[in-house]
Scaffold this active site. Structure first.
Site, PDB file in Angstrom:
ATOM      1  N   ARG A  84     -10.229  -0.064  14.858  1.00 31.79           N
ATOM      2  CA  ARG A  84     -10.163   0.685  13.605  1.00 31.79           C
ATOM      3  C   ARG A  84     -11.097  -0.052  12.659  1.00 31.79           C
ATOM      4  O   ARG A  84     -12.291   0.041  12.824  1.00 31.79           O
ATOM      5  CB  ARG A  84      -8.708   0.746  13.130  1.00 31.79           C
ATOM      6  CG  ARG A  84      -8.426   1.872  12.174  1.00 31.79           C
ATOM      7  CD  ARG A  84      -6.958   1.927  11.763  1.00 31.79           C
ATOM      8  NE  ARG A  84      -6.494   0.658  11.194  1.00 31.79           N
ATOM      9  CZ  ARG A  84      -5.259   0.441  10.738  1.00 31.79           C
ATOM     10  NH1 ARG A  84      -4.348   1.385  10.816  1.00 31.79           N
ATOM     11  NH2 ARG A  84      -4.932  -0.724  10.222  1.00 31.79           N
TER      12      ARG A  84
ATOM     13  N   TYR B  48      16.985  29.560   6.845  1.00 30.96           N
ATOM     14  CA  TYR B  48      15.801  30.295   7.324  1.00 30.96           C
ATOM     15  C   TYR B  48      15.781  30.361   8.838  1.00 30.96           C
ATOM     16  O   TYR B  48      16.110  29.381   9.528  1.00 30.96           O
ATOM     17  CB  TYR B  48      14.529  29.581   6.870  1.00 30.96           C
ATOM     18  CG  TYR B  48      14.218  29.745   5.408  1.00 30.96           C
ATOM     19  CD1 TYR B  48      14.000  31.011   4.851  1.00 30.96           C
ATOM     20  CD2 TYR B  48      14.115  28.635   4.586  1.00 30.96           C
ATOM     21  CE1 TYR B  48      13.697  31.153   3.511  1.00 30.96           C
ATOM     22  CE2 TYR B  48      13.803  28.764   3.239  1.00 30.96           C
ATOM     23  CZ  TYR B  48      13.600  30.031   2.709  1.00 30.96           C
ATOM     24  OH  TYR B  48      13.290  30.155   1.381  1.00 30.96           O
TER      25      TYR B  48
ATOM     26  N   LYS C 223       0.845  -1.211   0.000  1.00 29.79           N
ATOM     27  CA  LYS C 223       0.000   0.000   0.000  1.00 29.79           C
ATOM     28  C   LYS C 223       0.873   1.252   0.000  1.00 29.79           C
ATOM     29  O   LYS C 223       2.084   1.169   0.247  1.00 29.79           O
ATOM     30  CB  LYS C 223      -0.912  -0.028   1.225  1.00 29.79           C
ATOM     31  CG  LYS C 223      -0.149  -0.040   2.548  1.00 29.79           C
ATOM     32  CD  LYS C 223      -1.024  -0.484   3.711  1.00 29.79           C
ATOM     33  CE  LYS C 223      -0.227  -0.469   5.010  1.00 29.79           C
ATOM     34  NZ  LYS C 223      -0.938  -1.123   6.114  1.00 29.79           N
TER      35      LYS C 223
ATOM     36  N   MET D 158      12.847  23.718   1.401  1.00 30.93           N
ATOM     37  CA  MET D 158      12.066  22.891   0.478  1.00 30.93           C
ATOM     38  C   MET D 158      12.970  22.065  -0.448  1.00 30.93           C
ATOM     39  O   MET D 158      12.709  20.882  -0.692  1.00 30.93           O
ATOM     40  CB  MET D 158      11.129  23.777  -0.346  1.00 30.93           C
ATOM     41  CG  MET D 158      10.187  22.992  -1.236  1.00 30.93           C
ATOM     42  SD  MET D 158       9.175  24.047  -2.269  1.00 30.93           S
ATOM     43  CE  MET D 158       8.041  24.729  -1.068  1.00 30.93           C
TER      44      MET D 158
HETATM   45  C1  LIG Z   1      -0.162  -2.152   6.730  1.00 30.03           C
HETATM   46  C2  LIG Z   1      -0.740  -3.424   7.114  1.00 30.03           C
HETATM   47  C3  LIG Z   1       0.069  -4.565   7.298  1.00 30.03           C
HETATM   48  C4  LIG Z   1       1.585  -4.526   7.221  1.00 30.03           C
HETATM   49  O1  LIG Z   1       2.083  -3.935   8.392  1.00 30.03           O
HETATM   50  P1  LIG Z   1       3.666  -3.787   8.660  1.00 30.03           P
HETATM   51  O2  LIG Z   1       3.735  -3.233  10.023  1.00 30.03           O
HETATM   52  O3  LIG Z   1       4.161  -2.803   7.645  1.00 30.03           O
HETATM   53  O4  LIG Z   1       4.253  -5.121   8.489  1.00 30.03           O
HETATM   54  C5  LIG Z   1      -0.563  -5.776   7.555  1.00 30.03           C
HETATM   55  N1  LIG Z   1      -1.906  -5.849   7.674  1.00 30.03           N
HETATM   56  C6  LIG Z   1      -2.712  -4.769   7.540  1.00 30.03           C
HETATM   57  C7  LIG Z   1      -4.180  -4.915   7.700  1.00 30.03           C
HETATM   58  C8  LIG Z   1      -2.158  -3.515   7.269  1.00 30.03           C
HETATM   59  O5  LIG Z   1      -2.950  -2.447   7.160  1.00 30.03           O
END
Ligand SMILES: *Cc1c(COP(=O)(O)O)cnc(C)c1O
Length: 359
Positions: free
Chosen positions: A132, A256, A36, A304
């Site tokens: 969540r 800056y 992701k 930047m």
């Molecule tokens: C992001 C995610 C993972 C991977 O987590 P890591 O800590 O990067 O290994 C696994 N399962 C779900 C549901 C996630 O959202």
């Protein structure tokens, strides 16, 4: 593409090495590699192509990421961690043969109401304490029964996600795992629980599937262990070059806000990288950078497009020399610590203009 100074170098052999580390820990489990957020900033397609043949599935957060993979001819199983939220989206799961996480009763109703068509695999996610995504454990029996009767559903995998697996001492992981195991025990179905931290530290979380993200990229998922201690190799190295070198006198300031003032006559190098590339603006003074294996301290505020370092009187460093901001030889965990953040945000924060070079 005209080469620019700021770039990341992807060490794809390191990615394969890290995948083998996952296999060392969980030889019996199938692997869904989490890619992701643009593969944690490494570039979705480069990473997907490199991992595809070595894993059982890939996971992304959102439907559009999965469709990008299919359009790039990635043919392995793809899991969408946020699932769908409309009938139109269900149709796309069917067209592109994607797998959906089911985390609400509403999603089950949408599947039941959908037009007949190709069946898809779903992953029923139980919220065991992260609070969540996920259905309540009390809803599991009835929602599973509904899914099993639904013509659009091929196969149901059971999953949950840990909130505190990075801390081995935390009892919450055990509590979550117990709730998951108790909720699912009388049903046959594959189980999927472990993120990187859990799969490294706890054998009992390595079930039919493991879901590594961060460790694949060669970064430690644990609070008390470095990547080197876990024999993980960084996949991303962030580099740029020195574009100016200048002497400044004792008492003069740099950058800056004039926040850094030279305590003695110094030589400053300006590096072509800044927060516009994803280098953290809040990196503290003295955060290290690497030139020819040697560390130099950041001075003044990160801008930047540039940042400044103190060459500590070193006169053999030249215009055009390569500077490493993190990666090989300089752990991203250390930079994250200096910027009061975590490696995940630094990796994901790499911006579009940073060129990607493959090793
Ligand atoms: C992001 C995610 C993972 C991977 O987590 P890591 O800590 O990067 O290994 C696994 N399962 C779900 C549901 C996630 O959202």
């Amino acid at each position: 593409m005209i080469p620019v100074a700021a770039h990341i170098e992807l060490d794809l052999p390191a990615l394969r090495h890290n995948l083998n580390r996952v296999r060392d820990y969980a030889p019996q489990s199938k692997i869904v590699a989490v890619i992701k957020a643009n593969a944690y900033g490494h570039g979705l397609l480069n990473i997907a192509e490199s991992l595809e043949s070595g894993v059982d599935a890939l996971a992304v957060a959102r439907l559009d990421e999965a469709i990008r993979l299919r359009k790039a001819n990635i043919n392995t199983r793809i899991l969408v961690l946020q699932g769908f939220s409309s009938a139109e989206e269900i149709a796309l799961f069917q067209i592109y043969q994607l797998e959906a996480v089911i985390h609400t009763a509403e999603q089950v109703s949408l599947l039941e109401a959908a037009l007949p068509g190709k069946a898809i695999n779903v992953h029923l996610k139980i919220d065991t304490g992260m609070n969540r995504l996920g259905i309540a454990a009390a809803q599991f029996n009835s929602l599973l029964a509904q899914l099993q009767h639904c013509k659009l559903v091929e196969k149901v995998t059971f999953m949950t996600h840990f909130a505190n697996a990075d801390d081995q001492q935390d009892p919450k992981t055990t509590q979550q795992l117990n709730l998951f195991n108790n909720t699912t025990k009388q049903y046959s179905g594959e189980k999927s629980c472990a993120n990187s931290a859990a799969l490294i530290t706890r054998q009992d979380t390595r079930q039919d599937w493991v879901r590594p993200g961060l460790m694949l990229y060669g970064v430690s998922p644990l609070l008390n262990k470095t990547a080197a201690e876990l024999n993980l190799h960084p996949v991303m190295s962030l580099h740029s070059r020195i574009i100016a070198i200048k002497p400044i006198k004792k008492g003069e300031s740099v950058g800056y806000g004039a926040s850094w003032v030279a305590a003695k006559n110094s030589i400053i190098a300006i590096v072509s990288i800044g927060y516009g590339d994803g280098y953290p603006r809040h990196a503290k003074e003295n955060t290290p950078v690497l030139i020819n294996q040697q560390r130099f301290p950041l001075v003044g505020r990160v801008s930047m497009d540039m940042l400044s370092i103190d060459l500590m009187g070193n006169t053999h460093i030249k215009l055009g020399d390569r500077v490493t901001l993190w990666g090989e030889g300089l752990a991203i965990e250390e930079i994250a610590h200096n910027a009061l953040t975590i490696p995940y945000t630094l990796l994901c924060g790499i911006t579009q203009r940073v060129q990607v070079h493959k090793k």
